[in-house]
Design an enzyme around this catalytic site. Sequence first.
Site, PDB file in Angstrom:
ATOM      1  N   ALA A   1       1.156  -1.158   0.135  1.00  0.00           N
ATOM      2  CA  ALA A   1       0.010  -0.074   0.547  1.00  0.00           C
ATOM      3  C   ALA A   1       1.044   1.876   0.022  1.00  0.00           C
ATOM      4  CB  ALA A   1      -0.499   0.356   0.501  1.00  0.00           C
ATOM      5  N   SER A   2       2.106   1.110  -0.320  1.00  0.00           N
ATOM      6  CA  SER A   2       2.964   2.270  -0.690  1.00  0.00           C
ATOM      7  C   SER A   2       2.945   2.901   0.167  1.00  0.00           C
ATOM      8  CB  SER A   2       2.865   3.189  -1.842  1.00  0.00           C
ATOM      9  OG  SER A   2       2.764   2.543  -2.949  1.00  0.00           O
ATOM     10  N   HIS A   3       2.589   3.907   0.809  1.00  0.00           N
ATOM     11  CA  HIS A   3       3.475   5.507   2.008  1.00  0.00           C
ATOM     12  C   HIS A   3       1.599   5.377   2.937  1.00  0.00           C
ATOM     13  CE1 HIS A   3       6.974   6.297   0.820  1.00  0.00           C
ATOM     14  NE2 HIS A   3       7.065   6.271   0.246  1.00  0.00           N
TER      15      HIS A   3
END
Length: 264
Positions: A64-66
């Site tokens: 979910a990346s960042h």
Amino acid sequence: MNEEKIASGAELHPTLDGVTYKYGTAGFRTKADVLDPVLFRVGLLAALRSLHQNGKAIGVMVTASHNPEEDNGAKIIDPMGDMMDQTWEGPATQLANTNNSSLVAKLKELVEMFSISFDAKPVVIIGKDTRNSSESLAKACMDGCSALGATCLDLGVVTTPQAHFVVRCTNDASYGVPTVEGYHDKLSNAFKTIFKLSGASTPIELTVDCANGVGAPQFAVLLSKLKNELNVRKILCECVYVCECRMGFVFGIIKEKMTGFSRE
């Protein structure tokens, strides 16, 4: 298509009432605790996509990346390392929101919609980030792949670009060696070429912020291949198994709580 195997696999990943999902540019992305049945279906979809592409490898990146650590997600990677064809995003959303009792029927519908043949052996390559939820979600994805008879390659903890690279190289040997090490070799060799062409006589000084995520160990590997070209003064956020969302350059400036952080 082994309907019994799909149904029994789905029983291990029950659907949740009152939750809806949507596949967009970033793939599926929401709270990790409601994603288990979705990742099972992502595995099914990736296997179908591989069959549609005559057995070429398809990738799945669990990340979910960042986003906050309690989030997670998954994105599907097409054979040339690009995002999944947009015409499959709608069907992906439909499949994710299909309950277990209707799952086999929905898969049959997709098989007919995309004229999918089962002559080839599907291949799915799976990578994941450092979130605590990523291990179990990747396992759910593998269960979906296995339910459709796909061969799964588990890359372990990798960056998203590395997953894209391995998928591309698996399908196109001219692009590089289909391993994480192959990724580091190609990137470092390209950097060395540029460094030489620049005429630089001393290593470039660099301060690196790996945002407390998978970038930290992976950059360390890359750096080991560029000892004569880079002089890294500081690698921030080396506590790898904490989500990167609450770390990094911007967060550090705002909160001023990162160990060793400086405003150079």
